[in-house]
Scaffold this active site. Structure first.
Site, short mmCIF file in Angstrom:
data_model
loop_
_atom_site.label_atom_id
_atom_site.label_comp_id
_atom_site.label_asym_id
_atom_site.label_seq_id
_atom_site.Cartn_x
_atom_site.Cartn_y
_atom_site.Cartn_z
N GLU A 60 0.93 -1.30 0.01
CA GLU A 60 -0.06 -0.04 -0.07
C GLU A 60 1.01 1.14 -0.11
OE1 GLU A 60 -0.90 -2.73 1.43
OE2 GLU A 60 -2.90 -3.13 0.66
N HIS A 129 -10.91 -4.51 9.50
CA HIS A 129 -11.38 -4.13 8.31
C HIS A 129 -12.81 -3.47 8.53
CE1 HIS A 129 -9.06 -7.72 7.14
NE2 HIS A 129 -9.44 -7.49 6.09
#
Lengths: 328, 320
Positions: A60, A129
């Site tokens: 990322e 998440h």
């Protein structure tokens, strides 16, 4: 009017804009032939191929930094994080580079980059998440932070994001992704910094509720219940929290005299605190009661359904919070 | 002296010397200005490393994109920023290359392909890969260049950037200026393998180590890497072994982590002297006189430039 899901509406905006702007490319994990974990890019790889639908390594920080350089040199990257929690590995690139380069270059460089991902508590996604994080980004000069709550807004706000020249965080609550609503087939944009009145109060309306992301739907449910008792509430969805349309909120407050902010994420230093501060600063005389906030619990997000449900507001707790506000 | 010498014309050699002299004399003037209190913040000089920026940038076009570090004055000057605009920036003036917003560590001149220096170690590697991605997407033969130190080679950005550039065959030059110290920490203490070029094997890209004080060696390695990138064959890692002969930053103590003998040995291999030895003394003297006049004029320009208008302190946070 035809109905689309929230995800299909956003995907239509992306597909239409990619067709007319060859400088747009998307990066992310599984956004190529797979079409995205949440179907955000389904069908686009076959149209545009690997240079424009780029499956990435799980890196990322790396691909945020890569897209930063690409945005400085004539491209328009869209970074698809799948779950926004994954953005945290690249916070230095975002806050020190993406947000600052236009300013540091005295406006000679542009930073047209869209950072999208799912946010929010739900579905036992657990703590890696389920993050929201928009308050963090709204605190940093240089980001525009968008929280669509309907399919209509998802398409129009995404178009605006893809056509602008600034970094945009486009945050899609996971409980909204499969919700349906009317979406025009034609091209349209929704300007940033323009709130939507999700439920207009009448003359006897006694409170304004500002709700964010998935809390808009839950607040509307609560208001349906209250309406049965003849209680009229105005509900405002800011749609973007940076810029934040406080004018619309304060106009409503001027009419109703009471203000509640319903926000799934943490209260401290949050959007609700900002709205409350502005209300006190700019509209003290309009307040018939203290400004109230209803937020998610200040803790990481647990997995087990009863624990998870206990973390965030729901229609029942929102209804109770509104009744409490009216009793002040 | 080297094979490369034969390939370059005398004018090209003089041009390389001129660029190195502009960097050296500008840095020396900045060091004096720092002592005089004209520089408001940090000042990291490039003295001793001039051959790297010079040898690489001599292969680049204006529309190629350079991304640099906190020690970026040399990269900016070699890419085409004027000494006047650089000095004015460090003096905090409106005529500075970043209009007074950046100082030593935030130099932006996109009009000459100087896409920025950074106070954070590592991002330039990723941004150069991103420029390479843009140039490929837009069907150009432009290249992205990252200058970074040995310190950045131990940062995750190095791994992620080189890996992505390799798998997508991006037109990028990764130029590691290995000056042996990350601030004051030796590369031998901070890298399991201090031979940075060898790490290219892990990414399946070419990796070469060159004498970073020999501008002709740097030029030749960068020439091959640039041609390779423009042809679509992908990135190259070039490790330039060099040395910073002044302190990490002006005004810092410079003792306890390296020996005087080590510093002297590198000073004896001064990149300007190495090239001057191959050039007619009269030509070198003429360039030095010309550069001195340029740097003196730049200093006067910078010192006499206005400060930015405080009313502009919050402009350009957003484009729209």
């Amino acid at each position: 009017m035809r109905e689309l899901t929230y995800t299909a509406a956003a995907r239509e905006a992306l597909a239409e804009q990619m067709a007319i702007d060859p400088t747009i490319f998307v990066v992310g994990e599984g956004i190529g032939p797979r079409g995205g974990n949440f179907m955000t890019t389904a069908g686009l790889y076959d149209l545009y191929g690997p240079m424009r639908l780029r499956d990435t390594p799980i890196a990322e920080r790396g691909f945020i930094g890569l897209c930063t350089g690409a945005a400085m040199t004539g491209s328009r990257p869209v970074v698809d994080f799948m779950f926004l929690d994954f953005i945290l590995d690249g916070m230095g690139e975002l806050i020190n580079q993406v947000a600052k380069i236009q300013y540091m270059s005295d406006g000679r460089l542009k930073m047209p980059i869209v950072l999208r991902g799912s946010i929010g508590v739900g579905g036992s996604a657990a703590t890696h998440h389920s993050g929201n994080y928009y308050s963090i980004f709204a605190h940093i000069p240089g980001f525009k932070v968008v929280l669509p709550s309907t399919p209509y807004d998802a398409k129009g706000l995404f178009k605006t994001a893809l056509r602008g020249n600034d970094p945009v965080m486009f945050l899609e609550h996971k409980l909204l992704l499969n919700t349906k609503g009317p979406v025009p087939e034609e091209d349209y944009e929704i300007p940033f910094g323009q709130a939507r009145i999700a439920r207009a109060g009448g003359k006897g309306c006694r409170a304004t509720v500002v709700a964010l992301a998935s809390m808009v739907r839950k607040t509307l449910e609560a208001c349906d219940q209250l309406a049965k008792d003849g209680i009229d509430i105005e509900v405002i969805d800011p749609r973007t929290v940076a810029p934040l349309d406080t004018d619309t909120i304060l106009e409503s407050l001027h009419k109703t005299g009471r203000l509640l902010i319903v926000d799934e994420t943490f209260a401290p230093c949050g959007i609700g605190a900002e709205i409350a501060a502005q209300a006190v600063d700019r509209a003290l005389d309009d307040l018939d009661a203290p400004v109230k906030r209803l937020n998610g619990a200040f803790a990481p997000t647990p997995y087990s359904p009863p624990l998870e449900a206990a973390m965030i507001p729901n229609a029942t707790t929102i209804e109770a919070a509104i009744r409490d506000l009216l009793a002040e | 002296m080297t094979q490369t010498t034969d390939k370059l014309s005398k004018d090209q050699l003089l041009s390389l010397y001129r660029t190195m002299a502009v960097i050296r004399r500008t840095e020396e003037q900045l060091a004096r200005a720092h002592q005089a209190g004209l520089i408001h913040g940090a000042c990291h000089t490039y003295v001793g490393e001039e051959a790297v920026a010079t040898g690489v940038c001599a292969n680049l076009r204006t529309d190629d994109a350079v991304f640099s570090t906190h020690r970026g004055h040399g990269h900016a000057l070699a890419k085409g920023v004027s000494p006047a605009a650089l000095m004015a920036e460090l003096f905090g003036r409106a005529t500075g290359v970043s209009r007074g917003r950046g100082g030593s560590m935030h130099l932006f001149a996109p009009e000459v392909g100087m896409m920025g220096t950074s106070g954070i170690v590592g991002p330039c590697i990723l941004q150069a890969a991103g420029a390479g991605y843009s140039f490929k997407l837009l069907n150009t033969d432009r290249v992205g260049v990252a200058f970074f130190g040995d310190g950045a080679s131990n940062n995750g950005a190095f791994h992620e950037g080189l890996n992505m550039a390799s798998i997508w065959k991006l037109p990028v030059l990764f130029i590691c200026e290995n000056n042996l110290y990350a601030t004051e920490i030796s590369i031998n203490q901070s890298a399991g393998n201090p031979n940075v070029a060898e790490r290219a094997v892990a990414y399946n890209i070419p990796g070469v180590q060159v004498d970073g004080n020999d501008v002709l060696k740097v030029y030749e390695a960068a020439r091959e890497a640039t041609l390779r990138a423009r042809s679509g064959a992908g990135p190259t890692l070039i490790e330039c072994r060099t040395y910073r002969t002044r302190a990490h930053a002006e005004g810092m103590r410079d003792a306890g982590y390296r020996s005087a003998e080590e510093v002297d040995a590198w000073k004896a291999r001064d990149p300007l002297k190495l090239l001057a030895a191959q050039l007619p003394a009269a030509d070198v003297a003429a360039i030095e006189a010309e550069v001195k006049a340029q740097v003196d004029a730049a200093y006067d320009f910078a010192r006499n430039s206005p400060y930015p208008d405080p009313a502009t302190a919050t402009t350009h946070v957003f484009a729209d």
